[in-house]
Design a protein around this motif. Structure first.
Motif, short mmCIF file in Angstrom:
data_model
loop_
_atom_site.label_atom_id
_atom_site.label_comp_id
_atom_site.label_asym_id
_atom_site.label_seq_id
_atom_site.Cartn_x
_atom_site.Cartn_y
_atom_site.Cartn_z
N HIS A 199 2.32 -5.51 3.55
CA HIS A 199 0.71 -5.09 2.69
C HIS A 199 -0.06 -4.06 3.11
O HIS A 199 -1.02 -3.53 4.25
CB HIS A 199 0.35 -6.02 4.91
CG HIS A 199 0.94 -7.45 3.99
ND1 HIS A 199 -0.04 -8.54 4.97
CD2 HIS A 199 0.49 -7.89 3.38
CE1 HIS A 199 0.57 -9.64 4.74
NE2 HIS A 199 0.30 -9.42 3.22
N GLY A 200 0.41 -2.86 2.55
CA GLY A 200 -0.06 -1.50 2.80
C GLY A 200 -0.72 -1.68 1.52
O GLY A 200 -0.64 -2.34 0.71
N ASN A 201 -1.66 -0.03 0.91
CA ASN A 201 -1.93 -0.11 -0.22
C ASN A 201 -0.95 -0.19 -1.28
O ASN A 201 -0.98 -0.28 -2.92
CB ASN A 201 -2.52 1.52 -0.17
CG ASN A 201 -3.76 1.31 0.04
OD1 ASN A 201 -4.20 0.12 1.09
ND2 ASN A 201 -4.51 2.22 0.26
N VAL A 202 0.42 0.89 -1.00
CA VAL A 202 1.21 0.52 -2.70
C VAL A 202 1.92 -1.15 -2.86
O VAL A 202 1.59 -0.90 -4.19
CB VAL A 202 2.87 1.02 -1.94
CG1 VAL A 202 3.92 0.50 -2.90
CG2 VAL A 202 2.88 2.65 -1.82
N PHE A 251 -3.06 -1.77 3.80
CA PHE A 251 -4.12 -1.12 3.21
C PHE A 251 -5.83 -0.96 3.64
O PHE A 251 -5.86 -1.56 4.53
CB PHE A 251 -4.04 -2.46 1.93
CG PHE A 251 -4.49 -4.29 1.91
CD1 PHE A 251 -5.78 -4.41 2.85
CD2 PHE A 251 -2.72 -4.42 2.25
CE1 PHE A 251 -5.67 -5.58 3.28
CE2 PHE A 251 -3.39 -6.25 3.03
CZ PHE A 251 -4.33 -6.37 3.48
N THR A 252 -6.73 -0.20 3.14
CA THR A 252 -7.71 -0.14 3.20
C THR A 252 -8.40 -1.13 2.35
O THR A 252 -8.79 -1.64 1.36
CB THR A 252 -8.07 1.68 2.79
OG1 THR A 252 -7.62 1.27 1.08
CG2 THR A 252 -7.11 2.30 3.71
N PRO A 287 -13.94 0.93 10.07
CA PRO A 287 -12.94 0.51 9.30
C PRO A 287 -12.11 -1.10 9.18
O PRO A 287 -12.54 -1.79 7.86
CB PRO A 287 -12.25 1.47 8.88
CG PRO A 287 -12.54 2.69 10.06
CD PRO A 287 -13.34 2.21 11.14
N ARG A 288 -11.36 -1.30 10.15
CA ARG A 288 -10.72 -2.87 10.74
C ARG A 288 -11.74 -3.81 10.55
O ARG A 288 -11.36 -4.76 9.97
CB ARG A 288 -10.39 -2.72 11.68
CG ARG A 288 -9.53 -3.41 12.06
CD ARG A 288 -8.30 -3.59 11.55
NE ARG A 288 -7.51 -3.33 11.47
CZ ARG A 288 -6.24 -3.04 10.92
NH1 ARG A 288 -6.19 -3.89 9.95
NH2 ARG A 288 -5.34 -1.69 10.52
N GLY A 420 -0.20 8.22 5.42
CA GLY A 420 -0.94 9.03 5.43
C GLY A 420 -1.23 8.94 4.11
O GLY A 420 -0.70 8.81 3.07
N VAL A 421 -2.74 9.44 3.68
CA VAL A 421 -3.27 9.66 2.28
C VAL A 421 -2.54 10.76 1.71
O VAL A 421 -2.82 11.91 2.78
CB VAL A 421 -4.39 9.00 1.89
CG1 VAL A 421 -4.85 7.39 2.47
CG2 VAL A 421 -5.66 10.18 3.24
#
Length: 507
Positions: A199-202, A251-252, A287-288, A420-421
């Protein structure tokens, strides 16, 4: 230097390029400015006739370039050589950022400025640990910084993981982004349902690429081979599965909103997963809170982002599944491919980011024909001479100083783990660069004896039949890619074969 005040100057930095901007703290410090808020003693030392240290950086991704950038900006005499195993630079900016996110790649503009500096040199097509060892680099340079990232993926460790149709997210992203080692990947896109574990951005990037309308992808720098394969894809449903709940997704909101708004697709989120969460997020960080509110709205209401009739007509769909942990990949009847993934249903112990997923004893089989494991990247040891924590997948260090090896440093994912980004990596790399500058100032790094730098390495490489690629060589490859892209109506057409790259530059 007493670290705190010097490191405070790293809070706000210019990202460079057309999409650049200030990030964090006080505007007085950016990579474009000179010495920022450095202590007076360090400023005086750097502006005096200090010896010229030779520093080498291993890896030309964001961590490597940001480390080099900071040292060059804040030491007027330092010479920095960057080594890269591929002929082409920029690491994950080139091979990790999604093709439809071109604005993120603007950082390469500032990296290019750094590489063109008369005190910086780029040597591609050099594999450190094979073509030249770390001890050999230590003989040639006053300081060596390892910034080679995380070039492997975490494994699931479950039965059936090696069945055809099960791929790592890293390999799939490398395939559509032109990473040479993944150019021969042939993902089977003949199934209707794909399952992404993570469940991440990737994970969201991959789901978006699998479901995006072709006209959208055709305008990006996605590789010709993957575009052709996606044009024939039968995938119309993608499930993103996580061990924990909606409050733990990684994810964001930007990526989630992009997915919700993807033309021709509709989100399928179960209202049962989100009931009662409004109260749970009242005191959550903003953000959350905003991210969870968007998921709740998408699950419980018709999203305002799209008209209802468009939603209903969407031929493709995607959804989030929670509290499921993969136990086994189940084969088809003939055993030749994946049929489903058996999931252990979980309950959460604890709350927030520290919540643990505990199996309940119940299982569920999720039918699919393609499984993409997006559970994280992993760094690998580079050279026997370098300490490595295999458990954590990092080089043991303090503020980037490799433990027990004076003069050896690390930055980026191999320093702190694959999280991190780009901005996170930037600040982390500045922290390591600051450690190098401090060690030069106090004499921990002895620059009284000169080092040959690339002069010494070049003879080693020549003896081993290795021909490095210069930055001007890369610019020829770059020009060829842009020209091919223009002919196809794309920003660039990436060359995926290293041999073809080398032929272009006369190797």
């Amino acid at each position: 230097m007493a670290g705190a005040r010097g490191r405070a100057s790293l809070g706000r930095c210019w990202l460079g390029g057309k999409g650049g901007g200030w990030a964090g703290g006080s505007p007085a410090c950016g990579i474009i400015s000179s010495l920022c808020f450095m202590p007076a003693g360090l400023k005086r030392w750097l502006s005096s006739a200090a010896p010229a240290p030779r520093v080498c950086v291993v890896g030309s991704g964001p961590a490597g370039f940001y480390t080099a950038q900071h040292i060059l900006k804040h030491h007027g005499g330092a010479q920095v050589d960057i080594y890269e195993k591929l002929p082409v630079p920029f690491g994950l900016v080139r091979f990790g950022v999604a093709p439809d996110h071109p604005e993120v790649k603007n950082v390469t503009n500032s990296f290019t400025q750094t590489a063109r500096s008369e005190r910086c040199a780029y040597y591609g097509n050099v594999t450190v640990g094979r073509d030249v060892t770390v001890p050999e680099l230590q003989q040639a340079y006053h300081a060596v910084v390892l910034s080679y990232g995380a070039e492997d993926n975490r494994v699931l460790g479950i039965p059936g993981e090696n069945l055809p149709g099960v791929l790592s997210a890293r390999a799939f992203v490398g395939w559509y982004n032109g990473l040479p080692e993944n150019r021969h990947l042939k993902p089977d896109l003949s199934c209707e349902t794909a399952l992404i574990l993570g469940h991440g951005n990737v994970a969201l990037d991959i789901a978006r690429i699998l479901l995006a309308p072709l006209p959208l992808l055709r305008k990006t720098d996605i590789t010709a081979g993957s575009l052709a394969a996606l044009a024939c894809s039968k995938v119309k449903r993608v499930w993103l599965v996580g061990r924990r709940g909606p409050l733990q997704v990684a994810f964001t909101i930007k990526e989630l909103r992009e997915m919700i708004n993807l033309p021709g697709t509709r989100p399928v989120l179960s209202p049962a997963d989100f009931t009662g969460l409004e109260n749970a997020i009242k005191d959550a960080p903003r953000p959350r809170k905003r991210l969870t509110e968007l998921m709740i709205k998408t699950a419980l209401e018709k999203p305002v982002e799209k008209p209802v009739e468009v939603q209903a007509a969407a031929a493709r769909e995607w959804g989030l599944k929670f509290q499921r942990s993969p136990q086994e990949v189940l084969p088809s009847a003939d055993g030749t491919r994946v049929r489903a993934v058996r999931m252990a249903l979980t309950r959460l112990e604890g709350s927030g980011d520290s919540a643990k997923a505990i199996p309940t004893g119940d299982v569920e089989d999720l039918e699919c024909g393609l499984v993409l494991s997006s559970i994280g990247y992993r760094s690998l040891p580079l050279d026997p001479a370098v300490p490595f924590d295999a458990q954590r997948g990092v080089i043991p260090n303090t503020s980037g100083r490799v433990e027990g090896v004076p003069g050896l440093y690390c930055s980026g994912w191999v320093k702190r783990g694959p999280t991190g980004v780009i901005i996170t990596t930037m600040n982390d790399s500045f922290d390591t660069a600051q450690s190098v500058l401090e060690d030069l100032q106090v004499g921990t790094l002895d620059v009284s004896s000169s080092r040959e730098g690339f002069g010494a390495v070049e003879s080693i490489l020549r003896s081993r039949g290795v021909r490095p690629v210069s930055f001007s060589d890369w610019e020829k490859i770059d020009a060829a890619e842009v020209a091919r892209g223009r002919a196809a109506g794309k920003p660039r057409e990436k060359i995926v074969d290293p041999q073809e790259m080398l032929q272009l530059v006369g190797h």
